[in-house]
Write a protein that holds these residues in place. Structure first.
Motif, short mmCIF file in Angstrom:
data_model
loop_
_atom_site.label_atom_id
_atom_site.label_comp_id
_atom_site.label_asym_id
_atom_site.label_seq_id
_atom_site.Cartn_x
_atom_site.Cartn_y
_atom_site.Cartn_z
N PHE A 1 0.83 -1.20 0.00
CA PHE A 1 0.00 0.00 0.00
C PHE A 1 0.87 1.25 0.00
O PHE A 1 1.98 1.25 0.53
N SER A 2 0.34 2.30 -0.60
CA SER A 2 1.05 3.58 -0.64
C SER A 2 0.01 4.69 -0.75
O SER A 2 -1.19 4.43 -0.81
N ALA A 3 0.49 5.93 -0.81
CA ALA A 3 -0.41 7.07 -0.95
C ALA A 3 -1.18 7.01 -2.27
O ALA A 3 -2.26 7.59 -2.40
N ALA A 4 -0.64 6.30 -3.25
CA ALA A 4 -1.31 6.18 -4.54
C ALA A 4 -2.10 4.88 -4.68
O ALA A 4 -2.87 4.71 -5.62
N HIS A 5 -1.92 3.95 -3.73
CA HIS A 5 -2.54 2.63 -3.85
C HIS A 5 -3.04 2.18 -2.47
O HIS A 5 -2.35 1.46 -1.76
N TYR A 6 -4.24 2.60 -2.11
CA TYR A 6 -4.79 2.27 -0.80
C TYR A 6 -6.26 1.82 -0.89
O TYR A 6 -6.96 1.74 0.12
#
Length: 195
Positions: A163-168
């Protein structure tokens, strides 16, 4: 329909991620399921001239504590989503795990409540109220257990850096399910214990 971005479907009427749309469809089916159960309970209760007083049978203070536990887990789920959106990986894992632990705490308290009531003779076959109580809270507990399993899966995924700020998205969609479980419990607590 053509795919324009990962997980997003472009349509004149639908411009939301597929996962979110799928979760809302699933939640609508769950709303219908619990509405049927709760509606049946209300009809049975209103139609019964000798319905027992819940306060004399149920441990309402303990169930109130359990309500606070589950509502607290909604807060930690919101914090997990916020941490994911801000790419704070450590906080994300911490809040996912805390949410799962609060869910397990809820189930543990519910289990203790069941054992206490069984020892005092209030079982699923005691009366119509017993049947309704165990059916409604039992199905809810299964949903909480499913949610805890989902949270632990998300925790493992977060530990692998998925997960990341672009993929949550998965965290957001799982949060919708978790908040739904909390809302259902508040309704069950109100109609089973307070009314």
């Amino acid at each position: 329909m053509e795919h324009v971005a990962e997980g997003t479907v472009e349509s004149p009427l639908l411009d939301i991620p597929v996962g979110k749309f799928g979760m809302w469809v699933f939640l609508i089916s769950e709303i219908m399921f619990f509405t049927g159960l709760i509606g049946s309970y209300i009809v049975l209760r209103l139609g019964s001239p000798s319905w027992p007083r819940p306060g004399e049978i149920l441990n309402t203070p303990l169930l109130g504590v359990n309500t606070v536990v589950l509502l607290s887990s909604s807060l930690t789920m919101v914090l997990a989503l916020s941490a994911a959106q801000q790419d704070r990986q450590r906080a994300l894992k911490r809040y996912l795990l805390l949410t799962a632990l609060l869910g397990l705490t809820f189930l543990g308290i519910k289990g203790c409540d069941y054992v206490h009531m069984w020892h005092h003779g209030f079982t699923i076959s005691s009366n119509l109220f017993g049947s309704c109580y165990y059916l409604l809270t039992g199905f809810h507990a299964l949903h909480v257990l499913s949610g805890v399993i989902l949270l632990l899966y998300l925790f493992v995924s977060a530990s692998r850096g998925m997960f990341s700020a672009a993929h949550y998205g998965r965290i957001e969609y799982s949060g919708l399910y978790w908040h739904f479980i909390d809302i259902v419990w508040v309704i069950l607590f109100a109609i089973l214990c307070l009314v």
